[in-house]
Scaffold this motif. Structure first.
Motif, PDB file in Angstrom:
ATOM      1  N   GLY A  44      99.048   6.519  72.014  1.00 18.55           N
ATOM      2  CA  GLY A  44      98.650   5.740  70.854  1.00 18.55           C
ATOM      3  C   GLY A  44      97.849   4.524  71.242  1.00 18.55           C
ATOM      4  N   ARG A  45      97.275   3.847  70.254  1.00 19.39           N
ATOM      5  CA  ARG A  45      96.485   2.651  70.509  1.00 19.39           C
ATOM      6  C   ARG A  45      97.400   1.473  70.812  1.00 19.39           C
ATOM      7  NH1 ARG A  45      91.631   1.496  66.435  1.00 19.39           N
ATOM      8  NH2 ARG A  45      91.130   3.594  67.158  1.00 19.39           N
ATOM      9  N   GLU A  46      97.024   0.702  71.826  1.00 20.21           N
ATOM     10  CA  GLU A  46      97.843  -0.416  72.309  1.00 20.21           C
ATOM     11  C   GLU A  46      97.031  -1.708  72.270  1.00 20.21           C
ATOM     12  OE1 GLU A  46     100.178  -1.319  76.496  1.00 20.21           O
ATOM     13  OE2 GLU A  46      98.158  -0.469  76.602  1.00 20.21           O
ATOM     14  N   GLY A  47      97.640  -2.766  71.763  1.00 20.04           N
ATOM     15  CA  GLY A  47      96.989  -4.064  71.791  1.00 20.04           C
ATOM     16  C   GLY A  47      96.989  -4.607  73.205  1.00 20.04           C
ATOM     17  N   VAL A  48      95.848  -5.090  73.684  1.00 16.62           N
ATOM     18  CA  VAL A  48      95.706  -5.565  75.056  1.00 16.62           C
ATOM     19  C   VAL A  48      95.647  -7.087  75.107  1.00 16.62           C
ATOM     20  CG1 VAL A  48      94.204  -5.548  77.088  1.00 16.62           C
ATOM     21  CG2 VAL A  48      94.535  -3.453  75.759  1.00 16.62           C
ATOM     22  N   ALA A  49      94.777  -7.674  74.301  1.00 11.28           N
ATOM     23  CA  ALA A  49      94.593  -9.126  74.333  1.00 11.28           C
ATOM     24  C   ALA A  49      93.981  -9.567  73.017  1.00 11.28           C
ATOM     25  CB  ALA A  49      93.685  -9.541  75.490  1.00 11.28           C
ATOM     26  N   THR A  50      94.286 -10.784  72.627  1.00 11.61           N
ATOM     27  CA  THR A  50      93.731 -11.323  71.387  1.00 11.61           C
ATOM     28  C   THR A  50      93.430 -12.808  71.567  1.00 11.61           C
ATOM     29  OG1 THR A  50      94.089 -11.574  69.011  1.00 11.61           O
ATOM     30  CG2 THR A  50      96.005 -11.832  70.435  1.00 11.61           C
ATOM     31  N   ILE A  51      92.475 -13.290  70.769  1.00 10.42           N
ATOM     32  CA  ILE A  51      92.109 -14.699  70.795  1.00 10.42           C
ATOM     33  C   ILE A  51      91.816 -15.128  69.364  1.00 10.42           C
ATOM     34  CG2 ILE A  51      89.668 -14.167  71.275  1.00 10.42           C
ATOM     35  CD1 ILE A  51      89.619 -16.713  73.014  1.00 10.42           C
ATOM     36  N   ASP A  52      92.276 -16.314  68.993  1.00  6.29           N
ATOM     37  CA  ASP A  52      92.011 -16.769  67.629  1.00  6.29           C
ATOM     38  C   ASP A  52      90.886 -17.809  67.627  1.00  6.29           C
ATOM     39  OD1 ASP A  52      95.027 -18.833  67.364  1.00  6.29           O
ATOM     40  OD2 ASP A  52      93.122 -19.228  68.355  1.00  6.29           O
ATOM     41  N   SER A  53      90.569 -18.307  66.471  1.00  2.00           N
ATOM     42  CA  SER A  53      89.441 -19.226  66.329  1.00  2.00           C
ATOM     43  C   SER A  53      89.682 -20.565  67.014  1.00  2.00           C
ATOM     44  CB  SER A  53      89.117 -19.441  64.842  1.00  2.00           C
ATOM     45  OG  SER A  53      90.267 -19.905  64.158  1.00  2.00           O
ATOM     46  N   ASP A  54      90.937 -20.858  67.352  1.00  2.00           N
ATOM     47  CA  ASP A  54      91.254 -22.083  68.093  1.00  2.00           C
ATOM     48  C   ASP A  54      91.290 -21.860  69.595  1.00  2.00           C
ATOM     49  OD1 ASP A  54      93.581 -22.964  65.492  1.00  2.00           O
ATOM     50  OD2 ASP A  54      91.518 -23.672  65.793  1.00  2.00           O
ATOM     51  N   GLY A  55      91.050 -20.615  70.018  1.00  2.00           N
ATOM     52  CA  GLY A  55      91.056 -20.300  71.441  1.00  2.00           C
ATOM     53  C   GLY A  55      92.414 -19.916  72.002  1.00  2.00           C
ATOM     54  N   ASN A  56      93.403 -19.763  71.125  1.00  2.00           N
ATOM     55  CA  ASN A  56      94.732 -19.345  71.594  1.00  2.00           C
ATOM     56  C   ASN A  56      94.706 -17.864  71.949  1.00  2.00           C
ATOM     57  OD1 ASN A  56      96.070 -21.912  71.015  1.00  2.00           O
ATOM     58  ND2 ASN A  56      95.701 -21.379  68.873  1.00  2.00           N
TER      59      ASN A  56
END
Length: 127
Positions: A44-56
């Protein structure tokens, strides 16, 4: 309509590096969060990395310390620097964008929280 276009996939030997890029476009585009997901053959699809508009940023444990997500806001481009690649990193990698606020921390790597998706970039790691 928001469009996401990935680039930078390819084949690499174990221990090597690759950098993926994802350019976002579309009228009035603004993202609140962007992310990289991957789907290995037969999984299945797995989340690897994320970044928000504040750079978190947030990473799945399997890539912590090896992958770095970054965002060039001026050029609407998302990057994923992947170092020390191993066989388990072989997958199709997708970038995703969320264009509205309200994402809770525990859901940041959940594919259901993202509205727009790229077409995918293949990464193959060989011994």
């Amino acid at each position: 309509e928001v469009q996401l276009q990935e680039s930078g996939g390819g084949s690499v030997q174990a221990g090597g590096s690759l950098r993926l890029a994802c350019v976002a476009s579309g009228y009035g585009y603004k993202s609140y969060s962007m992310a990289w997901f991957r789907q290995a053959p037969g999984k299945g699809r797995e989340g690897v990395a994320t970044i928000d508009s504040d750079g978190n940023t947030k990473y799945v444990d399997a890539v912590m310390g090896r992958f770095t997500i970054s965002l060039d806001n001026a050029n609407n481009t998302l990057y994923l620097q992947m170092n020390s690649l191993n066989l388990a990193d072989t997958a199709d990698y997708y970038c995703a964008a969320r264009t509205y606020a309200g994402l809770v921390d525990g859901r940041r790597l959940s594919e259901d929280e993202y509205s727009y998706w790229g077409q995918g970039a293949q990464v193959a790691v060989a011994t």
